[in-house]
Design an enzyme around this catalytic site. Structure first.
Site, PDB file in Angstrom:
ATOM      1  N   ASP A  17       0.819  -1.212   0.000  1.00 30.82           N
ATOM      2  CA  ASP A  17       0.000   0.000   0.000  1.00 30.82           C
ATOM      3  C   ASP A  17       0.856   1.267   0.000  1.00 30.82           C
ATOM      4  O   ASP A  17       0.712   2.119   0.864  1.00 30.82           O
ATOM      5  CB  ASP A  17      -0.909  -0.072   1.242  1.00 30.82           C
ATOM      6  N   GLU A 258       3.218  -8.120   7.720  1.00 34.34           N
ATOM      7  CA  GLU A 258       1.941  -8.761   7.402  1.00 34.34           C
ATOM      8  C   GLU A 258       2.044  -9.873   6.367  1.00 34.34           C
ATOM      9  O   GLU A 258       1.305  -9.872   5.366  1.00 34.34           O
ATOM     10  CB  GLU A 258       0.919  -7.706   6.955  1.00 34.34           C
ATOM     11  N   TYR A 311      -6.805  -2.756  12.827  1.00 38.62           N
ATOM     12  CA  TYR A 311      -7.546  -1.559  12.379  1.00 38.62           C
ATOM     13  C   TYR A 311      -9.001  -1.669  12.829  1.00 38.62           C
ATOM     14  O   TYR A 311      -9.919  -1.695  12.020  1.00 38.62           O
ATOM     15  CB  TYR A 311      -7.407  -1.410  10.856  1.00 38.62           C
ATOM     16  N   GLU A 347       0.761  -1.220  14.397  1.00 35.83           N
ATOM     17  CA  GLU A 347       0.003  -0.297  13.544  1.00 35.83           C
ATOM     18  C   GLU A 347      -1.403  -0.182  14.117  1.00 35.83           C
ATOM     19  O   GLU A 347      -1.962  -1.172  14.590  1.00 35.83           O
ATOM     20  CB  GLU A 347      -0.144  -0.815  12.098  1.00 35.83           C
TER      21      GLU A 347
HETATM   22  C1  GCB Z   1      -1.471  -2.174   6.891  1.00 40.70           C
HETATM   23  C2  GCB Z   1      -0.183  -2.147   6.160  1.00 40.70           C
HETATM   24  C3  GCB Z   1       0.181  -0.769   5.665  1.00 40.70           C
HETATM   25  C4  GCB Z   1      -1.068  -0.068   5.116  1.00 40.70           C
HETATM   26  C5  GCB Z   1      -2.074   0.072   6.248  1.00 40.70           C
HETATM   27  C6  GCB Z   1      -3.387   0.709   5.776  1.00 40.70           C
HETATM   28  O1  GCB Z   1      -1.773  -3.103   7.602  1.00 40.70           O
HETATM   29  O2  GCB Z   1       0.876  -2.695   6.892  1.00 40.70           O
HETATM   30  O3  GCB Z   1       1.164  -0.893   4.663  1.00 40.70           O
HETATM   31  O4  GCB Z   1      -0.781   1.163   4.538  1.00 40.70           O
HETATM   32  O5  GCB Z   1      -2.393  -1.197   6.756  1.00 40.70           O
HETATM   33  O6  GCB Z   1      -3.537   1.922   5.884  1.00 40.70           O
HETATM   34  O7  GCB Z   1      -4.236  -0.033   5.290  1.00 40.70           O
END
Ligand code: GCB
Length: 459
Positions: A17, A258, A311, A347
């Site tokens: 990403d 990941e 997330y 994250e």
């Molecule tokens: C993740 C990834 C990261 C993405 C992020 C997102 O888990 O490690 O590279 O940019 O989520 O914002 O979705």
């Protein structure tokens, strides 16, 4: 629906990403050496009571006939230890240790290791290496730097900005380091590839601790775990450790981001990869960053520290901030119960379009981003009393990605915009990081500047 394309049409398929910038991202440096020259130096450090121990190995190319002299100088230029030959141990009484930013009144103390080589023809070579004396250790629930618990209050970054893309840029770098200090951040992860050497040199000098990640991103297909891929991955770790081994700021290696570590070959793959990295560098812990379920992750048994991305209320339970606390509590408890290893929230975050305000908070507004963070922080505050040893926000700044219906001209999870202006979330995080710094400091209270324009913080 059937879609038609011109003959031979294809687009590069990347499974990560961030925008895949082409071209040269870094300076290319050409240099000459004498025929006999210092080819490499490895330094490891240890501490015995107040004596700093600096172990060195020097490799010379071109001839077997040479002499090596080694001197260690303190920050005032005073020689504090001397040695000779290819390897040895220097002893530094009453050593000044290398401490992270906000952990000591004089963080990031660096000695200089001067290596002088002479040959019978008197052609000589000379090299100066900055050396930070510090130790790193991991227990069941703590990450120790110089024997004291260290909490990663930091960020994930990208090498990315307007106009320059991924290209190296000194002014940008200095701006970023000033923002890190303003924020009260003491660490970052080089998501998802090694950063330029200049970045690591500044981390050594500012006391910003680094989780150094190799470009092992997008390991998502069964064939990604095959022998060809593994062999390449081992070489990548050889290169990364060879380049970054002497930076005191680097305290842990991350071998991947990941990967689909629930696939069957992942167990053998990570066992081999992590053992290899530890053999290359027995002084630092090794991890990889996981978004796999705790009970399905076949690589997790081999890491020293569990790094988990989640997330909550972003990629699922959209808009439902009320589930975060329960879900995050179970996330931490499940991982800890299963592995009994310290955990970093490596994250978490939410996209926010700078200037978009909504009440009640709705996704993509600055209010939603801050509310999501605050829910995470409540649980992080509980669990950092136990075994959670860090939190790295995703992301330091907005960054460019491929175009997709999920991205609003790039990834907007930055707490700063791509131009490095603060969103509301930056102020929330700043309050938090300075509060944690003041709770955990081992010396007097830390002053901080009141607004972004004021002088950067100094001790
Ligand atoms: C993740 C990834 C990261 C993405 C992020 C997102 O888990 O490690 O590279 O940019 O989520 O914002 O979705």
């Amino acid at each position: 629906m059937q879609l038609w394309y011109p003959k031979g049409y294809f687009v590069q398929d990347i499974s990560f990403d961030f925008f895949n910038y082409a071209g040269l991202h870094r300076s290319v440096v050409l240099y000459t050496t004498p025929t006999t020259y210092i080819d490499d130096i490895t330094v490891t450090t240890d501490v015995d009571r107040d004596v700093g121990l600096v172990n060195y190995w020097i490799s010379v190319q071109g001839s077997d006939h040479f002499q090596l002299e080694v001197r260690l100088l303190d920050e005032d230029g005073k020689i504090v230890a001397r040695g000779t030959g290819n390897e040895g141990q220097l002893k530094v009484p009453r050593a000044h240790l290398w401490w992270p930013y906000l952990m000591h009144e004089h963080p990031a103390y660096l000695y200089s290791l001067e290596v002088t080589m002479t040959t019978p023809e008197s052609v000589s070579d000379f090299y100066t290496l900055p050396v930070g004396i510090r130790t790193v250790a991991v227990t069941k629930s703590k990450f120790l730097i110089n024997g004291k618990p260290f909490y990663f209050q930091g960020v994930n970054k990208h090498e990315d900005s307007d106009i320059r893309g991924r290209g190296f840029d000194w002014p940008l770098l200095i701006k970023d380091f000033n923002l890190l200090r303003w924020l009260g951040a003491n660490s970052f992860r080089t998501s998802h590839y090694p950063y330029s050497e200049e970045v690591l040199q500044l981390c050594d000098r500012y006391g910003i601790v680094v989780i150094d990640e190799c470009p092992g991103v997008g390991i998502v297909l069964p064939q990604s775990f095959g022998n060809v891929s593994l062999r390449h991955h081992l070489e990548v770790m050889d290169e990364l450790v060879r380049r970054d081994k002497n930076h005191p700021a680097v305290v842990m290696w991350s071998v991947a981001n990941e990967p689909v570590s629930s696939l069957k070959p992942a167990g053998y793959y990570f066992k081999t990869l992590i053992a290899h990295t530890k053999a290359l560098d027995p002084t630092r812990p090794v991890t990889f960053v996981s978004n796999t379920r705790y009970d399905a992750d076949l690589g997790a048994p081999y890491v020293d520290v569990i790094c988990v991305n989640s997330y909550l209320s972003w990629y699922h339970d959209y808009g439902h901030l009320e589930v975060i606390q329960l879900q995050l509590t179970s996330q931490f408890e499940n991982w800890y119960k299963m592995y009994q290893k310290p955990i970093i929230q490596s994250e978490y975050g939410a996209d926010a379009v700078s200037g978009l305000h909504e009440d009640p908070p709705r996704m993509f507004s600055e209010e939603y981003q801050t509310a999501l963070l605050e829910n995470y922080h409540l649980i992080l505050d509980e669990k950092r009393k136990e075994y959670v040893i860090g939190e790295l926000i995703w992301n330091f700044a907005d960054f460019m990605t491929n175009q997709s219906p999920l991205r609003v001209t790039g990834n907007k999870k930055g707490i700063f915009t791509r131009q490095r202006n603060p969103k509301m979330a930056a102020f929330i995080l700043r309050e938090r990081y300075w509060r944690i710094a003041n709770e955990t400091r081992g010396y007097g209270s830390v002053p901080r500047t009141q607004c972004m324009g004021s002088r950067p913080f100094t001790f």
